[in-house]
Design an enzyme around this catalytic site. Structure first.
Site, PDB file in Angstrom:
ATOM      1  N   HIS A 172      16.511  10.170  69.548  1.00 23.04           N
ATOM      2  CA  HIS A 172      16.133   9.700  70.885  1.00 23.04           C
ATOM      3  C   HIS A 172      14.651   9.927  71.089  1.00 23.04           C
ATOM      4  O   HIS A 172      14.095  10.921  70.630  1.00 23.04           O
ATOM      5  CB  HIS A 172      16.934  10.419  71.978  1.00 23.04           C
ATOM      6  CG  HIS A 172      16.971  11.916  71.837  1.00 23.04           C
ATOM      7  ND1 HIS A 172      17.771  12.549  70.892  1.00 23.04           N
ATOM      8  CD2 HIS A 172      16.311  12.895  72.481  1.00 23.04           C
ATOM      9  CE1 HIS A 172      17.593  13.853  70.988  1.00 23.04           C
ATOM     10  NE2 HIS A 172      16.701  14.105  71.935  1.00 23.04           N
ATOM     11  N   CYS A 224      26.403   8.875  71.359  1.00 19.62           N
ATOM     12  CA  CYS A 224      27.320   7.771  71.033  1.00 19.62           C
ATOM     13  C   CYS A 224      28.325   7.588  72.170  1.00 19.62           C
ATOM     14  O   CYS A 224      28.656   6.444  72.526  1.00 19.62           O
ATOM     15  CB  CYS A 224      28.042   8.032  69.717  1.00 19.62           C
ATOM     16  SG  CYS A 224      27.028   7.683  68.246  1.00 19.62           S
TER      17      CYS A 224
HETATM   18  P1  AMP Z   1      16.401  17.163  72.537  1.00 19.65           P
HETATM   19  O1  AMP Z   1      16.317  18.600  72.945  1.00 19.65           O
HETATM   20  O2  AMP Z   1      15.121  16.540  72.105  1.00 19.65           O
HETATM   21  O3  AMP Z   1      17.529  16.933  71.546  1.00 19.65           O
HETATM   22  O4  AMP Z   1      16.768  16.365  73.863  1.00 19.65           O
HETATM   23  C1  AMP Z   1      18.060  16.232  74.351  1.00 19.65           C
HETATM   24  C2  AMP Z   1      17.906  15.798  75.778  1.00 19.65           C
HETATM   25  O5  AMP Z   1      19.149  15.290  76.217  1.00 19.65           O
HETATM   26  C3  AMP Z   1      17.522  16.919  76.742  1.00 19.65           C
HETATM   27  O6  AMP Z   1      16.292  16.593  77.386  1.00 19.65           O
HETATM   28  C4  AMP Z   1      18.700  16.967  77.724  1.00 19.65           C
HETATM   29  O7  AMP Z   1      18.296  17.240  79.041  1.00 19.65           O
HETATM   30  C5  AMP Z   1      19.281  15.580  77.581  1.00 19.65           C
HETATM   31  N1  AMP Z   1      20.692  15.462  77.899  1.00 19.65           N
HETATM   32  C6  AMP Z   1      21.699  16.265  77.474  1.00 19.65           C
HETATM   33  N2  AMP Z   1      22.875  15.813  77.949  1.00 19.65           N
HETATM   34  C7  AMP Z   1      22.604  14.697  78.682  1.00 19.65           C
HETATM   35  C8  AMP Z   1      23.407  13.787  79.442  1.00 19.65           C
HETATM   36  N3  AMP Z   1      24.731  13.902  79.532  1.00 19.65           N
HETATM   37  N4  AMP Z   1      22.778  12.768  80.088  1.00 19.65           N
HETATM   38  C9  AMP Z   1      21.436  12.627  80.004  1.00 19.65           C
HETATM   39  N5  AMP Z   1      20.626  13.455  79.303  1.00 19.65           N
HETATM   40  C10 AMP Z   1      21.208  14.486  78.656  1.00 19.65           C
HETATM   41 ZN    ZN Z   2      25.465   9.287  67.920  1.00 19.65          ZN
END
Ligand code: AMP
Ligand code: ZN
Length: 112
Positions: A98, A6
């Site tokens: 996501h 968010c």
């Molecule tokens: P999940 O483990 O499926 O919840 O994926 C979360 C994803 O968010 C991971 O692949 C992280 O590398 C990515 N992530 C975490 N923080 C950020 C950020 N600030 N910008 C872009 N990607 C992020």
């Molecule tokens: Zn959110």
């Protein structure tokens, strides 16, 4: 609400934007697992794909409308993979739904 994605959608935390429309935002994963690794999120907070309902599913349709467009702009004509992790066993680390878009190489056959 203290939600990382968010804050990214709101511009409070910077991100590398790939695509945006009224309902959807997409940006590069900070820790890419493939040459192309984009995260597609609904602008409205939905905790996970397990929380999709008839009331919020327009955002999900919009995500799937966006994906072929951003896949084309990322050069994924040879294919790609869509993954969404859910909950503890799914290893979901960010509790804002996501879709991971992975591509740019031949991906491993194994999914688990
Ligand atoms: P999940 O483990 O499926 O919840 O994926 C979360 C994803 O968010 C991971 O692949 C992280 O590398 C990515 N992530 C975490 N923080 C950020 C950020 N600030 N910008 C872009 N990607 C992020
Ligand atoms: Zn959110």
């Amino acid at each position: 609400m203290d939600c990382l994605f968010c804050k990214i959608i709101g511009g409070e935390i910077p991100s590398a934007k790939v695509y945006e429309d009224e309902l959807v935002y997409a940006f590069r994963d900070i820790n890419p697992q493939a040459p192309v690794h984009v995260l597609v999120v609904p602008k409205a907070h939905i905790a996970s794909a397990d929380e999709i309902t008839a009331e919020n599913s327009a955002a999900v349709a919009a995500m799937f409308n966006a994906i072929p467009k951003l896949a084309a702009s990322e050069g994924l004509a040879n294919g790609y993979r869509i993954i969404t992790n859910i909950g503890e066993d799914g290893c979901q680390s960010v509790k804002h739904m996501h879709f991971h878009i992975l591509g740019g190489k031949k991906l491993p056959e194994s999914m688990a």
